[in-house]
Motif scaffolding. Structure first.
Motif, PDB file in Angstrom:
ATOM      1  N   ALA A 317       0.764  -1.118   0.027  1.00 43.64           N
ATOM      2  CA  ALA A 317       0.028   0.189  -0.200  1.00 43.64           C
ATOM      3  C   ALA A 317       0.729   1.319  -0.013  1.00 43.64           C
ATOM      4  O   ALA A 317       0.362   2.392  -0.528  1.00 43.64           O
ATOM      5  CB  ALA A 317      -0.704   0.023   1.131  1.00 43.64           C
ATOM      6  N   GLU A 318       2.058   1.201   0.771  1.00 41.93           N
ATOM      7  CA  GLU A 318       2.994   2.325   0.690  1.00 41.93           C
ATOM      8  C   GLU A 318       3.456   2.518  -0.906  1.00 41.93           C
ATOM      9  O   GLU A 318       3.989   3.706  -1.203  1.00 41.93           O
ATOM     10  CB  GLU A 318       4.021   2.018   1.521  1.00 41.93           C
ATOM     11  N   ASN A 319       3.504   1.859  -1.490  1.00 40.97           N
ATOM     12  CA  ASN A 319       3.842   1.931  -3.037  1.00 40.97           C
ATOM     13  C   ASN A 319       2.755   2.139  -3.973  1.00 40.97           C
ATOM     14  O   ASN A 319       2.839   2.081  -5.070  1.00 40.97           O
ATOM     15  CB  ASN A 319       4.668   0.569  -3.551  1.00 40.97           C
ATOM     16  N   GLY A 320       1.473   2.637  -3.398  1.00 42.29           N
ATOM     17  CA  GLY A 320       0.655   2.941  -4.465  1.00 42.29           C
ATOM     18  C   GLY A 320      -0.328   1.791  -4.713  1.00 42.29           C
ATOM     19  O   GLY A 320      -1.185   1.908  -5.593  1.00 42.29           O
ATOM     20  N   ASN A 321      -0.420   0.865  -3.979  1.00 38.25           N
ATOM     21  CA  ASN A 321      -1.232  -0.382  -4.431  1.00 38.25           C
ATOM     22  C   ASN A 321      -2.871  -0.330  -3.606  1.00 38.25           C
ATOM     23  O   ASN A 321      -2.655   0.121  -2.412  1.00 38.25           O
ATOM     24  CB  ASN A 321      -0.531  -1.861  -4.145  1.00 38.25           C
ATOM     25  N   SER A 322      -3.513  -1.135  -4.149  1.00 42.96           N
ATOM     26  CA  SER A 322      -4.987  -1.229  -3.442  1.00 42.96           C
ATOM     27  C   SER A 322      -5.345  -2.654  -3.450  1.00 42.96           C
ATOM     28  O   SER A 322      -4.766  -3.532  -3.563  1.00 42.96           O
ATOM     29  CB  SER A 322      -5.865  -0.648  -4.371  1.00 42.96           C
ATOM     30  N   LEU A 323      -6.122  -2.797  -2.325  1.00 39.66           N
ATOM     31  CA  LEU A 323      -6.434  -4.035  -1.694  1.00 39.66           C
ATOM     32  C   LEU A 323      -7.634  -4.577  -2.813  1.00 39.66           C
ATOM     33  O   LEU A 323      -8.693  -4.173  -2.821  1.00 39.66           O
ATOM     34  CB  LEU A 323      -6.963  -4.149  -0.178  1.00 39.66           C
ATOM     35  N   TRP A 324      -7.095  -5.840  -3.423  1.00 39.83           N
ATOM     36  CA  TRP A 324      -8.333  -6.212  -4.152  1.00 39.83           C
ATOM     37  C   TRP A 324      -9.067  -7.465  -3.418  1.00 39.83           C
ATOM     38  O   TRP A 324     -10.143  -7.363  -3.660  1.00 39.83           O
ATOM     39  CB  TRP A 324      -7.270  -7.285  -5.222  1.00 39.83           C
ATOM     40  N   GLY A 325      -8.336  -8.027  -2.238  1.00 35.00           N
ATOM     41  CA  GLY A 325      -9.140  -9.000  -1.696  1.00 35.00           C
ATOM     42  C   GLY A 325      -8.461  -9.640  -0.457  1.00 35.00           C
ATOM     43  O   GLY A 325      -7.267  -9.010  -0.307  1.00 35.00           O
ATOM     44  N   MET A 326      -8.616 -10.601  -0.010  1.00 33.08           N
ATOM     45  CA  MET A 326      -7.908 -11.585   1.008  1.00 33.08           C
ATOM     46  C   MET A 326      -7.839 -12.967   0.825  1.00 33.08           C
ATOM     47  O   MET A 326      -9.027 -13.674   0.625  1.00 33.08           O
ATOM     48  CB  MET A 326      -8.006 -11.083   2.364  1.00 33.08           C
ATOM     49  N   LEU A 327      -6.793 -13.518   1.365  1.00 31.09           N
ATOM     50  CA  LEU A 327      -6.707 -15.206   1.379  1.00 31.09           C
ATOM     51  C   LEU A 327      -6.830 -15.439   2.884  1.00 31.09           C
ATOM     52  O   LEU A 327      -6.011 -15.034   3.520  1.00 31.09           O
ATOM     53  CB  LEU A 327      -5.343 -15.505   0.673  1.00 31.09           C
ATOM     54  N   THR A 328      -8.008 -16.202   3.141  1.00 27.28           N
ATOM     55  CA  THR A 328      -8.224 -16.482   4.517  1.00 27.28           C
ATOM     56  C   THR A 328      -8.307 -18.046   4.672  1.00 27.28           C
ATOM     57  O   THR A 328      -8.873 -18.679   4.016  1.00 27.28           O
ATOM     58  CB  THR A 328      -9.638 -15.774   5.016  1.00 27.28           C
ATOM     59  N   ALA A 329      -7.556 -18.422   5.751  1.00 23.00           N
ATOM     60  CA  ALA A 329      -7.569 -19.798   6.242  1.00 23.00           C
ATOM     61  C   ALA A 329      -7.809 -19.790   7.756  1.00 23.00           C
ATOM     62  O   ALA A 329      -7.488 -18.804   8.526  1.00 23.00           O
ATOM     63  CB  ALA A 329      -6.300 -20.681   5.986  1.00 23.00           C
ATOM     64  N   TYR A 330      -8.725 -20.651   8.169  1.00 17.45           N
ATOM     65  CA  TYR A 330      -8.999 -20.871   9.644  1.00 17.45           C
ATOM     66  C   TYR A 330      -9.564 -22.127   9.805  1.00 17.45           C
ATOM     67  O   TYR A 330      -9.973 -22.836   9.365  1.00 17.45           O
ATOM     68  CB  TYR A 330     -10.146 -19.792   9.833  1.00 17.45           C
ATOM     69  N   ASN A 331      -9.572 -22.351  11.329  1.00 21.82           N
ATOM     70  CA  ASN A 331      -9.895 -23.509  12.181  1.00 21.82           C
ATOM     71  C   ASN A 331     -11.228 -23.189  12.732  1.00 21.82           C
ATOM     72  O   ASN A 331     -11.790 -22.162  13.199  1.00 21.82           O
ATOM     73  CB  ASN A 331      -9.099 -23.975  13.039  1.00 21.82           C
ATOM     74  N   CYS A 332     -12.060 -24.157  12.765  1.00 22.56           N
ATOM     75  CA  CYS A 332     -13.636 -24.169  13.221  1.00 22.56           C
ATOM     76  C   CYS A 332     -13.581 -24.884  14.669  1.00 22.56           C
ATOM     77  O   CYS A 332     -14.465 -24.502  15.421  1.00 22.56           O
ATOM     78  CB  CYS A 332     -14.505 -24.672  12.503  1.00 22.56           C
ATOM     79  N   SER A 333     -12.621 -25.802  14.742  1.00 25.91           N
ATOM     80  CA  SER A 333     -13.020 -26.822  15.889  1.00 25.91           C
ATOM     81  C   SER A 333     -11.774 -26.685  17.153  1.00 25.91           C
ATOM     82  O   SER A 333     -11.984 -26.991  18.026  1.00 25.91           O
ATOM     83  CB  SER A 333     -13.032 -28.209  15.447  1.00 25.91           C
ATOM     84  N   GLY A 334     -10.655 -25.833  16.857  1.00 27.27           N
ATOM     85  CA  GLY A 334      -9.771 -25.578  17.727  1.00 27.27           C
ATOM     86  C   GLY A 334      -8.759 -24.733  17.697  1.00 27.27           C
ATOM     87  O   GLY A 334      -8.728 -23.844  16.497  1.00 27.27           O
ATOM     88  N   VAL A 335      -8.162 -24.166  18.414  1.00 25.71           N
ATOM     89  CA  VAL A 335      -7.148 -22.842  18.481  1.00 25.71           C
ATOM     90  C   VAL A 335      -5.851 -23.708  17.629  1.00 25.71           C
ATOM     91  O   VAL A 335      -5.753 -24.633  17.675  1.00 25.71           O
ATOM     92  CB  VAL A 335      -6.648 -22.530  19.883  1.00 25.71           C
ATOM     93  N   ARG A 336      -5.253 -22.586  17.040  1.00 32.20           N
ATOM     94  CA  ARG A 336      -4.170 -22.929  16.579  1.00 32.20           C
ATOM     95  C   ARG A 336      -3.164 -21.847  16.387  1.00 32.20           C
ATOM     96  O   ARG A 336      -3.432 -20.699  16.014  1.00 32.20           O
ATOM     97  CB  ARG A 336      -4.375 -23.001  14.661  1.00 32.20           C
ATOM     98  N   GLU A 337      -1.790 -22.070  16.673  1.00 35.51           N
ATOM     99  CA  GLU A 337      -0.694 -21.077  16.597  1.00 35.51           C
ATOM    100  C   GLU A 337      -0.150 -21.025  15.354  1.00 35.51           C
ATOM    101  O   GLU A 337       0.587 -21.946  14.791  1.00 35.51           O
ATOM    102  CB  GLU A 337       0.278 -21.452  17.604  1.00 35.51           C
ATOM    103  N   TRP A 338      -0.396 -19.991  14.381  1.00 37.18           N
ATOM    104  CA  TRP A 338       0.166 -19.961  13.201  1.00 37.18           C
ATOM    105  C   TRP A 338       1.570 -19.798  13.117  1.00 37.18           C
ATOM    106  O   TRP A 338       1.974 -18.837  13.882  1.00 37.18           O
ATOM    107  CB  TRP A 338      -0.729 -18.940  12.492  1.00 37.18           C
ATOM    108  N   GLN A 339       2.140 -20.493  12.376  1.00 38.38           N
ATOM    109  CA  GLN A 339       3.492 -20.611  12.006  1.00 38.38           C
ATOM    110  C   GLN A 339       3.861 -19.439  11.241  1.00 38.38           C
ATOM    111  O   GLN A 339       3.294 -19.071  10.420  1.00 38.38           O
ATOM    112  CB  GLN A 339       4.278 -21.905  11.670  1.00 38.38           C
ATOM    113  N   GLN A 340       5.189 -18.867  11.544  1.00 38.17           N
ATOM    114  CA  GLN A 340       5.748 -17.688  10.572  1.00 38.17           C
ATOM    115  C   GLN A 340       5.627 -18.375   8.935  1.00 38.17           C
ATOM    116  O   GLN A 340       5.295 -17.669   8.068  1.00 38.17           O
ATOM    117  CB  GLN A 340       6.798 -17.229  10.810  1.00 38.17           C
ATOM    118  N   TRP A 341       6.253 -19.623   8.801  1.00 32.49           N
ATOM    119  CA  TRP A 341       6.012 -20.047   7.630  1.00 32.49           C
ATOM    120  C   TRP A 341       4.842 -20.354   6.931  1.00 32.49           C
ATOM    121  O   TRP A 341       5.197 -20.265   5.762  1.00 32.49           O
ATOM    122  CB  TRP A 341       6.981 -21.499   7.523  1.00 32.49           C
ATOM    123  N   GLU A 342       4.124 -20.799   7.670  1.00 37.18           N
ATOM    124  CA  GLU A 342       2.552 -20.623   7.185  1.00 37.18           C
ATOM    125  C   GLU A 342       2.293 -19.062   6.524  1.00 37.18           C
ATOM    126  O   GLU A 342       1.381 -19.190   5.528  1.00 37.18           O
ATOM    127  CB  GLU A 342       1.469 -21.055   8.273  1.00 37.18           C
TER     128      GLU A 342
END
Length: 553
Positions: A317-342
Motif C-alpha cells: 500500500a505504501e507503493n500505491g497499491n490497493s487491496l483487491w481482496g484477501m486469502l483467509t484460512a481458519y480452524n473451526c474446531s480448535g485454536v491454532r498457533e499460526w507458524q511464520q512459515w505458514e
C-alpha cells in the motif's frame, strides 16, 4: 529445540538383558530423572509400542532376534515413523557398519562398551535435534515443491476463477485447516462511479452450504478487508475466544465459525489516494449488511482501526497499491498457533495470485478489444448487420462446406425501390434511418444459426441461406418483404405505393469445387435485375437453367 530438564522418552529395542541395565545406569545417573527408558526384546514389540505411545528416540540393537537384518529394521522403522530419530547400538566396531546404518536413516551408531554417560546423553540429544532439522528441511522442500507447482499452475492459466479455486483447495489440504476462502473486497473505485459492486467470496474450500450467501459473514469479511488496508498487517489470531477484540467482534467471528484465523491481503496496483478517500464508504456498505459490523473495528483514541496480526514488511500500500481482496484460512474446531512459515507461504501465494488476477484482467480486456475490432471489421457501421467483407467470407466458407456435403446453398439479394428519390426527399439522415430499419427487419426474419444477413452495398442487402432449397429461399424472401411492409415506412416518391418496398432476387445451387460462389451471386443479381425491370416490389428466382422465374407479390 530441547528445553533444560526436559524428560525424554526412549524406546530401547534389545534382547540382551544386560544391555538395558547398562543403559539405565548411564541414563539414570543424574540428580533428576531426565530420561524415561522402555525396553522391548524384539522389533515387532517395538513397532507395537510405537503404535500406541510417542517416543522421542529409539535405541536399536542390530542383533535383536527378528528375521530382519539391521538395515531392513531401520528401513521399517523409518517408513512407518519417519520423524522418530534412531540410534543404533551394536557390538561391531566397524566403520562400514556405521556408515551403512547412517545411510539407512539412523542418526548415530554407538559401539557397546565404548561410550560413557556423557557420550550417550549427547548422542541422544544430537540425534533428536538432527532429526528435527531434517524434518524441517523436508517440510521446507515439500512446501517449496508445492508452492512451485501452484505457482506454475497460476502462471500457466489465464482463467482467474480456476486459479483461485484450485489455490484454496491446495492450501486447505497442505495446511490441514478446516476452511480456506478468497474474499473479493468491494470495488471502491466503482463505487465512486456510482456502480453498486459489493464484496463477495469468489473461491472457497470446505465451506458449508449457504455460507457464501450469508450476509453476516460477508459483512465481517468486508470489515476485515478494511482492517487489512488500515493496519497494513496480516491478521493472525490463534484463539479468537482469548483474543483482545472489542465490541461484538467475537460474536461475529463465532457466526463465521472461526476459532483461529489468518488472513493475508491480495494487493493490486492502483491509485492509493483514491482508495483512501473511499475507504469509509466500504465500511458503511458493510454496516448496511450487518448492524453489528461496526463493532468489528476497534477505534482507539487515535481514531484508526487496529487489528491483531504481524506487520507485513514493505507494505504494497505504501507503493500505491490497493487491496483487491484477501486469502483467509481458519480452524473451526480448535485454536491454532499460526507458524511464520505458514504466513510467509500464504503471503507468497497471495502475491502470485495478484499477478495472475492482473494478467487475467489484461487478457480479458485484450479479448474484449479483439472482439470489438473483429466486430468493427465484420459489421456495417450504419446498419449493425454484417458488412460486405463478412458476406464474402461467409459465402466462400459455406460454398466449400456444402460442396463437400453436396447440399443446396441459397442467396437472396434485395434492393430498396426508388431509394435515390427517397434520399432526395427525406434527406440523407432520413435515408440512413430507412436503411437501419430495413436491415433490422431483414435480420429479424433470418433467425437460423447459419443464416447471414448483410449489407451488400448502398441500398442493397443480401441473405445467405445454407442448406436451403429454392422453396425455402422464396419463403424467407416473402417473410422479409412482409416484415418491410409491416413497418409502413412512408415513401412519398414511390410510384408503387405510399410505403417503402423491396425488389428481391434469389438463386439456389448445389456448390461445386470446380465453380466459384460468384456464379451464385451473378444468378441472384440477375434475378434481382429482372424483378426491378418488371416493375419492382416483387420476388424473382433464378432457375437452374439460368432463367429467372417471376413470383409477383
Amino acid at each position: 529445540m530441547l528445553t533444560r530438564n526436559q524428560c525424554l522418552k526412549i524406546l530401547f529395542v534389545e534382547d540382551d538383558l544386560a544391555a538395558p541395565t547398562m543403559i539405565e545406569d548411564l541414563l539414570g545417573s543424574f540428580n533428576e530423572s531426565l530420561f524415561l527408558l522402555q525396553t522391548v526384546k524384539s522389533l515387532e514389540r517395538g513397532l507395537a509400542c510405537l503404535e500406541v505411545e510417542k517416543f522421542d528416540a529409539v535405541l536399536l540393537d542390530l542383533s535383536v532376534s527378528d528375521s530382519l537384518v539391521g538395515s531392513e529394521a531401520i528401513a521399517v522403522l523409518k517408513a512407518r515413523w519417519p520423524t522418530v530419530p534412531i540410534l543404533v547400538v551394536t557390538d561391531m566396531n566397524n566403520e562400514n557398519t556405521a556408515l551403512s546404518v547412517l545411510r539407512c536413516g539412523a542418526q548415530d551408531c554407538l559401539v557397546k562398551g565404548r561410550f560413557h554417560r556423557e557420550v550417550l546423553v549427547r548422542a541422544i540429544h544430537y540425534a533428536i535435534e538432527r532429526q528435527k532439522i531434517e524434518e524441517q528441511l523436508r517440510q521446507q522442500a515439500l512446501r517449496e515443491r508445492l508452492l512451485g507447482k501452484m505457482i506454475e499452475h497460476i502462471r500457466s492459466s489465464i482463467d482467474a476463477a480456476s486459479i483461485l479455486q484450485s489455490t484454496v483447495a491446495e492450501v486447505r489440504q497442505f495446511l490441514k485447516t478446516d476452511r480456506v476462502l478468497i474474499y473479493r473486497c468491494q470495488d471502491w473505485a466503482s463505487q465512486l462511479d456510482g456502480e453498486d459492486q459489493k464484496g463477495a467470496i469468489v473461491a472457497g474450500d470446505g465451506l458449508p452450504l449457504g455460507y457464501i450467501e450469508n450476509q453476516n459473514i460477508n459483512a465481517a469479511l468486508a470489515v476485515s478487508c478494511f482492517i487489512l488496508v488500515e493496519s497494513q498487517s496480516v491478521q493472525a489470531i490463534a484463539d479468537v475466544s482469548a483474543a483482545d477484540l472489542a465490541g461484538s467482534c467475537k460474536e461475529l467471528l463465532a457466526d463465521c465459525e472461526m476459532t483461529a484465523v489468518v488472513s493475508v491481503p491480495i494487493w493490486q496496483s492502483g491509485d492509493w489516494e483514491t482508495v483512501n478517500k473511499t475507504q469509509e464508504s466500504s465500511v458503511l456498505e458493510a454496516e448496511k449488511n450487518q448492524d453489528a459490523a461496526e463493532n468489528y473495528i476497534w477505534l482507539p483514541a487515535s481514531g484508526k482501526p487496529q487489528a491483531q496480526g504481524l506487520m507485513a514488511p514493505d507494505s504494497p500500500a505504501e507503493n500505491g497499491n490497493s487491496l483487491w481482496g484477501m486469502l483467509t484460512a481458519y480452524n473451526c474446531s480448535g485454536v491454532r498457533e499460526w507458524q511464520q512459515w505458514e504466513i510467509d507461504f500464504l503471503q507468497h501465494l497471495a502475491n502470485q495470485m495478484a499477478i495472475a488476477i492482473e494478467q487475467s484482467q489484461l487478457y480479458r480486456q485484450l479479448a474484449i478489444a479483439n472482439q470489438k475490432l473483429q466486430q468493427l471489421a465484420t459489421t456495417d457501421g450504419l446498419t449493425g448487420i454484417a458488412n460486405r467483407r463478412q458476406f464474402d467470407r461467409v459465402l466462400r466458407l459455406e460454398w466449400r462446406r456444402l460442396a463437400r456435403e453436396e447440399l443446396p446453398l441459397s442467396l437472396i439479394m434485395f434492393d430498396i425501390d426508388f431509394f435515390k428519390l427517397y434520399n432526395e426527399f427525406y434527406g440523407h439522415l432520413g435515408g440512413d434511418d430507412c436503411l437501419r430499419q430495413v436491415a433490422g427487419a431483414i435480420a429479424r426474419s433470418t433467425n437460423r444459426a447459419g443464416d447471414l444477413a448483410a449489407r451488400y452495398g448502398g441500398e442493397e442487402f443480401a441473405v445467405v441461406l445454407p442448406n436451403t432449397s429454392a422453396e425455402g429461399a422464396n419463403a424467407v424472401a416473402r417473410k422479409i418483404c412482409d416484415a418491410i411492409a409491416s413497418l409502413k415506412l412512408p415513401h412519398a416518391r414511390s410510384s408503387i405505393g405510399p410505403y417503402v418496398t423491396l425488389s428481391c432476387g434469389s438463386a439456389t445451387a448445389i456448390p461445386s469445387a470446380q465453380e466459384s460462389p460468384d456464379t451464385l451471386i451473378r444468378s441472384a443479381d440477375s434475378a434481382l435485375f429482372q424483378a426491378k425491370t418488371e416493375g419492382k416490389n416483387r420476388i424473382c428466382h433464378a432457375s437452374s437453367n439460368s432463367e429467372s422465374s417471376r413470383i409477383f407479390r
